[in-house]
Scaffold this motif. Structure first.
Motif, short mmCIF file in Angstrom:
data_model
loop_
_atom_site.label_atom_id
_atom_site.label_comp_id
_atom_site.label_asym_id
_atom_site.label_seq_id
_atom_site.Cartn_x
_atom_site.Cartn_y
_atom_site.Cartn_z
N TYR A 133 9.68 8.57 -10.97
CA TYR A 133 8.78 7.44 -10.84
C TYR A 133 8.35 6.98 -9.88
O TYR A 133 9.04 6.80 -8.54
CB TYR A 133 9.81 6.27 -11.84
N VAL A 134 7.04 7.06 -9.73
CA VAL A 134 6.50 6.57 -8.16
C VAL A 134 5.82 4.96 -8.68
O VAL A 134 4.85 4.93 -9.43
CB VAL A 134 5.37 7.35 -7.78
N PRO A 135 6.56 3.99 -8.09
CA PRO A 135 6.19 2.59 -8.31
C PRO A 135 4.89 2.01 -7.51
O PRO A 135 4.56 2.92 -6.69
CB PRO A 135 7.35 1.85 -7.77
N ARG A 136 4.35 1.12 -8.06
CA ARG A 136 2.93 0.84 -7.26
C ARG A 136 3.53 -0.17 -5.76
O ARG A 136 2.79 0.23 -4.91
CB ARG A 136 2.56 -0.50 -8.21
N ILE A 194 6.14 0.02 -2.99
CA ILE A 194 7.06 0.71 -2.20
C ILE A 194 7.86 -0.22 -1.69
O ILE A 194 7.51 -1.07 -0.66
CB ILE A 194 6.65 1.92 -1.31
N LYS A 206 -0.40 8.11 -6.73
CA LYS A 206 0.14 8.58 -7.90
C LYS A 206 0.97 7.60 -8.67
O LYS A 206 1.56 7.73 -9.77
CB LYS A 206 1.15 9.58 -7.53
N SER A 207 0.75 6.33 -8.33
CA SER A 207 1.50 5.33 -9.06
C SER A 207 0.57 4.44 -9.93
O SER A 207 -0.70 4.69 -9.94
CB SER A 207 2.00 4.19 -8.09
N PRO A 208 1.03 3.78 -10.89
CA PRO A 208 2.42 3.95 -11.36
C PRO A 208 2.56 5.09 -12.49
O PRO A 208 1.91 5.12 -13.48
CB PRO A 208 2.86 2.43 -12.13
N ASP A 209 3.29 6.05 -12.41
CA ASP A 209 3.60 7.22 -13.20
C ASP A 209 4.88 8.02 -12.63
O ASP A 209 5.54 7.86 -11.64
CB ASP A 209 2.22 8.10 -12.64
N TYR A 210 4.88 9.00 -13.21
CA TYR A 210 6.03 9.96 -13.28
C TYR A 210 5.45 11.11 -12.41
O TYR A 210 4.34 11.86 -13.04
CB TYR A 210 6.87 10.43 -14.46
N SER A 216 2.43 6.54 -3.30
CA SER A 216 2.29 5.31 -4.33
C SER A 216 0.70 5.24 -4.37
O SER A 216 0.30 5.06 -5.72
CB SER A 216 2.97 4.13 -3.72
#
Length: 126
Positions: free
Chosen positions: A36-39, A41, A63-67, A60
């Motif tokens: 999981y890449v959070p908004r 960091i 790729k965020s917010p997503d897996y 981030s």
């Protein structure tokens, strides 16, 4: 219609985004799993600790917010470790595979990466 991103394309995208060293750290810490890449960091978060705050923020931002399915990138990692002077046995341990598997991996490569420490020790005949 969604387009499936191949592992090779994702590796190329992440190397371009993070740089090779940070991508290798990402793959070595999270390869083979969904991350999981959070908004936001956190400097104490697992991603920032693995790849550094700058690379974590770039990841981030893109790729965020997503897996993210983090590629194993064994070929790239093997080349990197070979250039750093590691033996095939040491590379096998780092990649979680057998030494025979590493030999096969290098055999399939178009150009065999030079071993860093061997390069310094080899005599030139020309």
């Amino acid at each position: 219609m969604s387009r499936r991103v191949t592992s090779e394309h994702l590796v190329a995208e992440l190397v371009a985004l993070l740089g090779e060293r940070a991508f290798i750290a990402l793959a070595e810490n999270f390869g083979g799993r969904r991350l999981y890449v959070p908004r936001k960091i956190d400097a104490d978060g697992e991603i920032a600790k693995a790849v550094g705050m700058t690379a974590a923020q770039k990841l981030s931002d893109r790729k965020s917010p997503d897996y993210l399915r983090v590629p194993l990138a064994r070929g790239l990692r093997a080349r990197h470790h070979r250039a750093a002077g590691l033996s095939n046995g040491e590379i096998a341990t780092k990649l979680g595979m057998t030494e025979t598997g590493v030999n096969s991996l290098f055999a399939r490569m178009h150009s065999l990466p030079e071993k860093g420490s061997d390069k310094d020790r080899q005599l030139s005949f020309f």
